[in-house]
Design a protein around this motif. Structure first.
Motif, PDB file in Angstrom:
ATOM      1  N   ARG A  58      91.265 124.771  57.204  1.00 50.65           N
ATOM      2  CA  ARG A  58      91.349 124.038  55.949  1.00 50.65           C
ATOM      3  C   ARG A  58      90.510 122.770  56.011  1.00 50.65           C
ATOM      4  NH1 ARG A  58      95.545 126.026  52.855  1.00 50.65           N
ATOM      5  NH2 ARG A  58      95.649 124.153  51.578  1.00 50.65           N
ATOM      6  N   GLN A  59      89.991 122.376  54.859  1.00 48.56           N
ATOM      7  CA  GLN A  59      89.254 121.126  54.716  1.00 48.56           C
ATOM      8  C   GLN A  59      90.200 120.026  54.273  1.00 48.56           C
ATOM      9  OE1 GLN A  59      85.794 120.143  55.077  1.00 48.56           O
ATOM     10  NE2 GLN A  59      86.876 118.186  54.846  1.00 48.56           N
ATOM     11  N   ARG A  60      90.220 118.936  55.007  1.00 49.64           N
ATOM     12  CA  ARG A  60      91.034 117.778  54.634  1.00 49.64           C
ATOM     13  C   ARG A  60      90.194 116.842  53.768  1.00 49.64           C
ATOM     14  NH1 ARG A  60      95.103 115.880  58.296  1.00 49.64           N
ATOM     15  NH2 ARG A  60      93.923 113.957  58.635  1.00 49.64           N
ATOM     16  N   PHE A  61      90.822 116.286  52.716  1.00 43.89           N
ATOM     17  CA  PHE A  61      90.083 115.382  51.830  1.00 43.89           C
ATOM     18  C   PHE A  61      91.053 114.423  51.163  1.00 43.89           C
ATOM     19  CE2 PHE A  61      91.427 118.962  49.284  1.00 43.89           C
ATOM     20  CZ  PHE A  61      91.749 118.441  48.038  1.00 43.89           C
ATOM     21  N   ARG A  62      90.508 113.317  50.717  1.00 38.75           N
ATOM     22  CA  ARG A  62      91.274 112.343  49.952  1.00 38.75           C
ATOM     23  C   ARG A  62      90.825 112.386  48.499  1.00 38.75           C
ATOM     24  NH1 ARG A  62      90.725 108.662  54.738  1.00 38.75           N
ATOM     25  NH2 ARG A  62      92.827 108.293  55.547  1.00 38.75           N
ATOM     26  N   ILE A  63      91.768 112.062  47.590  1.00 40.77           N
ATOM     27  CA  ILE A  63      91.455 111.925  46.170  1.00 40.77           C
ATOM     28  C   ILE A  63      91.642 110.466  45.799  1.00 40.77           C
ATOM     29  CG2 ILE A  63      92.100 112.567  43.814  1.00 40.77           C
ATOM     30  CD1 ILE A  63      93.029 115.244  44.860  1.00 40.77           C
ATOM     31  N   ARG A  64      90.566 109.832  45.388  1.00 39.63           N
ATOM     32  CA  ARG A  64      90.645 108.417  45.039  1.00 39.63           C
ATOM     33  C   ARG A  64      91.620 108.216  43.879  1.00 39.63           C
ATOM     34  NH1 ARG A  64      85.428 104.663  45.139  1.00 39.63           N
ATOM     35  NH2 ARG A  64      85.679 105.411  47.284  1.00 39.63           N
ATOM     36  N   GLY A  65      92.550 107.309  44.066  1.00 36.46           N
ATOM     37  CA  GLY A  65      93.561 107.026  43.056  1.00 36.46           C
ATOM     38  C   GLY A  65      94.870 107.740  43.313  1.00 36.46           C
ATOM     39  N   LEU A  66      94.885 108.659  44.286  1.00 38.62           N
ATOM     40  CA  LEU A  66      96.108 109.366  44.626  1.00 38.62           C
ATOM     41  C   LEU A  66      96.506 109.053  46.066  1.00 38.62           C
ATOM     42  CD1 LEU A  66      95.760 112.887  42.966  1.00 38.62           C
ATOM     43  CD2 LEU A  66      96.993 110.874  42.152  1.00 38.62           C
ATOM     44  N   ASP A  67      96.501 107.797  46.414  1.00 35.55           N
ATOM     45  CA  ASP A  67      96.972 107.391  47.723  1.00 35.55           C
ATOM     46  C   ASP A  67      98.446 107.009  47.615  1.00 35.55           C
ATOM     47  OD1 ASP A  67      97.135 104.321  47.178  1.00 35.55           O
ATOM     48  OD2 ASP A  67      95.097 104.896  46.570  1.00 35.55           O
ATOM     49  N   GLN A  68      99.060 106.767  48.760  1.00 41.58           N
ATOM     50  CA  GLN A  68     100.488 106.477  48.798  1.00 41.58           C
ATOM     51  C   GLN A  68     100.850 105.279  47.922  1.00 41.58           C
ATOM     52  OE1 GLN A  68     102.843 108.232  50.720  1.00 41.58           O
ATOM     53  NE2 GLN A  68     104.407 107.046  49.671  1.00 41.58           N
ATOM     54  N   GLN A  69     100.053 104.225  47.979  1.00 46.90           N
ATOM     55  CA  GLN A  69     100.377 103.001  47.239  1.00 46.90           C
ATOM     56  C   GLN A  69     100.354 103.229  45.735  1.00 46.90           C
ATOM     57  OE1 GLN A  69      97.877  99.694  48.259  1.00 46.90           O
ATOM     58  NE2 GLN A  69      98.872  98.293  46.846  1.00 46.90           N
ATOM     59  N   SER A  70      99.316 103.897  45.225  1.00 43.85           N
ATOM     60  CA  SER A  70      99.219 104.107  43.776  1.00 43.85           C
ATOM     61  C   SER A  70     100.259 105.100  43.279  1.00 43.85           C
ATOM     62  CB  SER A  70      97.812 104.591  43.411  1.00 43.85           C
ATOM     63  OG  SER A  70      97.569 105.880  43.931  1.00 43.85           O
ATOM     64  N   LEU A  71     100.590 106.084  44.105  1.00 48.11           N
ATOM     65  CA  LEU A  71     101.552 107.095  43.684  1.00 48.11           C
ATOM     66  C   LEU A  71     102.968 106.534  43.567  1.00 48.11           C
ATOM     67  CD1 LEU A  71     100.352 110.158  45.776  1.00 48.11           C
ATOM     68  CD2 LEU A  71     100.306 109.952  43.295  1.00 48.11           C
ATOM     69  N   GLN A  72     103.301 105.547  44.393  1.00 47.10           N
ATOM     70  CA  GLN A  72     104.650 104.997  44.370  1.00 47.10           C
ATOM     71  C   GLN A  72     104.759 103.766  43.480  1.00 47.10           C
ATOM     72  OE1 GLN A  72     105.579 104.649  48.658  1.00 47.10           O
ATOM     73  NE2 GLN A  72     106.945 106.386  48.366  1.00 47.10           N
ATOM     74  N   ALA A  73     103.702 103.453  42.753  1.00 45.09           N
ATOM     75  CA  ALA A  73     103.705 102.311  41.836  1.00 45.09           C
ATOM     76  C   ALA A  73     103.367 102.786  40.427  1.00 45.09           C
ATOM     77  CB  ALA A  73     102.704 101.264  42.313  1.00 45.09           C
ATOM     78  N   SER A  74     103.358 101.853  39.500  1.00 44.18           N
ATOM     79  CA  SER A  74     102.873 102.079  38.126  1.00 44.18           C
ATOM     80  C   SER A  74     103.764 102.940  37.256  1.00 44.18           C
ATOM     81  CB  SER A  74     101.456 102.699  38.148  1.00 44.18           C
ATOM     82  OG  SER A  74     100.580 101.863  38.881  1.00 44.18           O
ATOM     83  N   GLY A  75     104.990 103.226  37.655  1.00 50.22           N
ATOM     84  CA  GLY A  75     105.930 103.919  36.784  1.00 50.22           C
ATOM     85  C   GLY A  75     105.681 105.400  36.651  1.00 50.22           C
ATOM     86  N   GLN A  76     106.319 105.996  35.617  1.00 53.69           N
ATOM     87  CA  GLN A  76     106.237 107.444  35.426  1.00 53.69           C
ATOM     88  C   GLN A  76     104.895 107.843  34.811  1.00 53.69           C
ATOM     89  OE1 GLN A  76     109.563 108.722  33.081  1.00 53.69           O
ATOM     90  NE2 GLN A  76     111.055 108.381  34.730  1.00 53.69           N
ATOM     91  N   GLU A  77     104.442 109.022  35.214  1.00 53.75           N
ATOM     92  CA  GLU A  77     103.204 109.557  34.641  1.00 53.75           C
ATOM     93  C   GLU A  77     103.139 111.052  34.903  1.00 53.75           C
ATOM     94  OE1 GLU A  77      98.485 108.421  34.300  1.00 53.75           O
ATOM     95  OE2 GLU A  77      99.561 107.850  36.118  1.00 53.75           O
ATOM     96  N   THR A  78     102.634 111.776  33.908  1.00 58.22           N
ATOM     97  CA  THR A  78     102.372 113.198  34.090  1.00 58.22           C
ATOM     98  C   THR A  78     100.895 113.377  34.411  1.00 58.22           C
ATOM     99  OG1 THR A  78     104.127 113.883  32.574  1.00 58.22           O
ATOM    100  CG2 THR A  78     102.379 115.469  32.996  1.00 58.22           C
ATOM    101  N   LEU A  79     100.615 113.982  35.546  1.00 54.34           N
ATOM    102  CA  LEU A  79      99.237 114.257  35.958  1.00 54.34           C
ATOM    103  C   LEU A  79      98.934 115.723  35.689  1.00 54.34           C
ATOM    104  CD1 LEU A  79      99.086 112.385  39.398  1.00 54.34           C
ATOM    105  CD2 LEU A  79      98.428 111.535  37.131  1.00 54.34           C
ATOM    106  N   VAL A  80      97.818 115.968  35.060  1.00 57.44           N
ATOM    107  CA  VAL A  80      97.388 117.336  34.751  1.00 57.44           C
ATOM    108  C   VAL A  80      96.065 117.575  35.482  1.00 57.44           C
ATOM    109  CG1 VAL A  80      96.830 119.006  32.955  1.00 57.44           C
ATOM    110  CG2 VAL A  80      98.461 117.163  32.480  1.00 57.44           C
ATOM    111  N   PHE A  81      96.030 118.608  36.298  1.00 56.23           N
ATOM    112  CA  PHE A  81      94.837 118.961  37.066  1.00 56.23           C
ATOM    113  C   PHE A  81      94.162 120.164  36.436  1.00 56.23           C
ATOM    114  CE2 PHE A  81      97.507 116.647  39.904  1.00 56.23           C
ATOM    115  CZ  PHE A  81      96.681 116.004  40.803  1.00 56.23           C
ATOM    116  N   SER A  82      92.840 120.179  36.509  1.00 59.47           N
ATOM    117  CA  SER A  82      92.061 121.312  36.022  1.00 59.47           C
ATOM    118  C   SER A  82      90.987 121.640  37.051  1.00 59.47           C
ATOM    119  CB  SER A  82      91.411 120.985  34.682  1.00 59.47           C
ATOM    120  OG  SER A  82      90.544 122.038  34.262  1.00 59.47           O
ATOM    121  N   LEU A  83      90.808 122.941  37.300  1.00 62.62           N
ATOM    122  CA  LEU A  83      89.767 123.396  38.208  1.00 62.62           C
ATOM    123  C   LEU A  83      88.723 124.157  37.411  1.00 62.62           C
ATOM    124  CD1 LEU A  83      89.428 123.057  41.250  1.00 62.62           C
ATOM    125  CD2 LEU A  83      90.420 125.313  41.563  1.00 62.62           C
ATOM    126  N   ASN A  84      87.467 123.893  37.680  1.00 61.24           N
ATOM    127  CA  ASN A  84      86.352 124.499  36.937  1.00 61.24           C
ATOM    128  C   ASN A  84      86.288 124.012  35.504  1.00 61.24           C
ATOM    129  OD1 ASN A  84      85.276 126.042  39.003  1.00 61.24           O
ATOM    130  ND2 ASN A  84      86.630 127.767  38.600  1.00 61.24           N
TER     131      ASN A  84
END
Length: 304
Positions: A94-120
Motif C-alpha cells: 500500500r501507498q501511504r499518503f497525507r491529505i492536507r487539511g485532514l490531519d489530527q488537529q483539524s479533524l478534532q476541531a472546527s465543530g461538525q461537518e459532513t465531508l463528501v469525497f469523490s473519485l474521478n
C-alpha cells in the motif's frame, strides 16, 4: 508448445498458497538484488568521499542501475514491498499518503461537518462521512474506513494514537493522487463544489534518481539513505523468509482429522484433471508429485 511449469500445475489445487509463495520468492529475489546494488553503490561512494580513486563514470553507472531497479520495485517484488521496504505478506503493498487539511488537529476541531469525497470527479460515485470536534482517533478512523471502502482507502491511528497517514493499494495510488476531491460544509473545506485534495505521498526510503553525486554534499546526503535502505532490506528479507518457512510448514505438517475434507477435494480434483490423457497437465503434475511426502500419499490412500 512449451509444457507448463510445476508452479502452474500446483496452482490447480493450491492457488492461494502457490500465489503467496510465488510473490514471496519474487520479493526475496528483489531484496537480494537491491542489497547487492546498495552495497556496490555504498562502496564506490565511500571511496569517493575518502578521496580514493574511483573509475570515471562507475558511480554514475551504478546509480542509474539502482534507480532503474527501484523504479521497477512494485512489479519485481510481486507487489509485496512498499516504498519503505515493508513486506505486506498476503496482500498487495500500500501507498501511504497525507491529505492536507485532514490531519489530527483539524479533524478534532472546527465543530461538525459532513465531508463528501469523490473519485474521478464523478458526483454519483461519492462517499460521505460526518465528523465532529473531540472524536477520539479510533472513532475517526472507523468513520473514514467505512466511508472510503469503495476507494480502497484506509486510515488507522499511529503508535502515538494520532491519525497520520492514509493508505491505498499502490496500484490505485495514481487514481487517488490525480482525482480525489472533497466537498465540505465550509469549516474545513469549501462549500458547494468539489475541490481536488493535495494527496502527498510518504517519501520513499531511497530516491536514487534524485541523488547528486558530483560533490561531497550530495555524497553525504545519499549515504544515510543507502544505510537505512540496506538495514530495512535485511529486515524485510527476514520477514519474507519467515513467510516462506510458514508456507513450507503448512505443506509438510502431518494431516489431521480436520484436513480430511480438503484431502478428499484434492483427490477428486486430481482424478478429474488427470482422467484424460492431457500431456500439459500430466507434465505439470509429475514434478509436483515428486515433492510429496510419503505420509501424505499414505493418508490419501487410506481414506475410505
Amino acid at each position: 508448445m512449451a509444457a507448463p511449469t510445476p508452479r502452474q500445475g500446483l496452482g490447480v489445487w493450491a492457488p492461494e498458497l502457490n500465489a503467496k509463495v510465488a510473490s514471496a520468492q519474487q520479493a526475496l529475489a528483489f531484496l537480494d538484488e537491491l542489497s547487492s546494488q546498495l552495497q556496490d553503490v555504498k562502496a564506490q561512494l565511500s571511496l569517493k568521499l575518502a578521496g580514493s580513486y574511483v573509475r570515471e563514470g562507475a558511480l554514475e553507472k551504478q546509480q542509474h542501475r539502482l534507480a532503474q531497479l527501484w523504479k521497477d520495485r512494485a512489479e519485481h517484488s510481486g507487489h509485496r514491498l512498499d516504498a519503505q521496504l515493508a513486506y505486506s505478506g498476503d496482500t498487495p503493498a500500500r501507498q501511504r499518503f497525507r491529505i492536507r487539511g485532514l490531519d489530527q488537529q483539524s479533524l478534532q476541531a472546527s465543530g461538525q461537518e459532513t465531508l463528501v469525497f469523490s473519485l474521478n470527479g464523478a458526483p454519483r460515485h461519492t462517499m460521505s462521512l460526518r465528523i465532529e470536534a473531540g472524536l477520539p482517533p479510533a472513532a475517526l478512523a472507523g468513520r473514514f474506513n467505512r466511508a472510503l471502502v469503495p476507494a480502497g482507502i484506509q486510515v488507522s491511528p499511529n503508535a502515538q494514537g494520532q491519525l497520520d497517514y492514509f493508505t491505498v493499494p499502490e496500484a490505485q495510488w495514481p487514481q487517488v493522487r490525480d482525482s480525489l476531491a472533497i466537498k465540505g460544509d465550509g469549516k474545513r473545506f469549501p462549500t458547494g463544489q468539489f475541490a481536488r485534495v493535495r494527496a502527498e505521498p510518504e517519501p520513499a526510503i531511497i530516491d536514487p534518481g534524485a541523488w547528486e553525486l558530483d560533490g561531497p554534499s550530495g555524497l553525504r546526503q545519499a549515504l544515510p539513505q543507502i544505510v537505512r535502505a540496506a538495514q530495512q532490506s535485511d529486515a524485510a528479507r527476514a520477514e519474507v523468509l519467515r513467510s516462506l518457512a510458514d508456507a513450507e510448514h503448512s505443506l509438510s505438517r502431518p494431516e489431521t482429522a480436520g484436513d480430511v475434507a480438503a484431502v478428499r477435494a484434492f483427490a477428486q480434483s486430481f482424478e478429474e484433471q488427470t482422467r484424460t490423457a492431457n500431456y500439459p497437465i500430466l507434465s505439470a503434475v509429475s514434478p509436483s508429485l515428486l515433492g510429496l511426502p510419503r505420509y501424505r500419499i499414505d493418508s490419501l490412500l487410506a481414506l475410505p
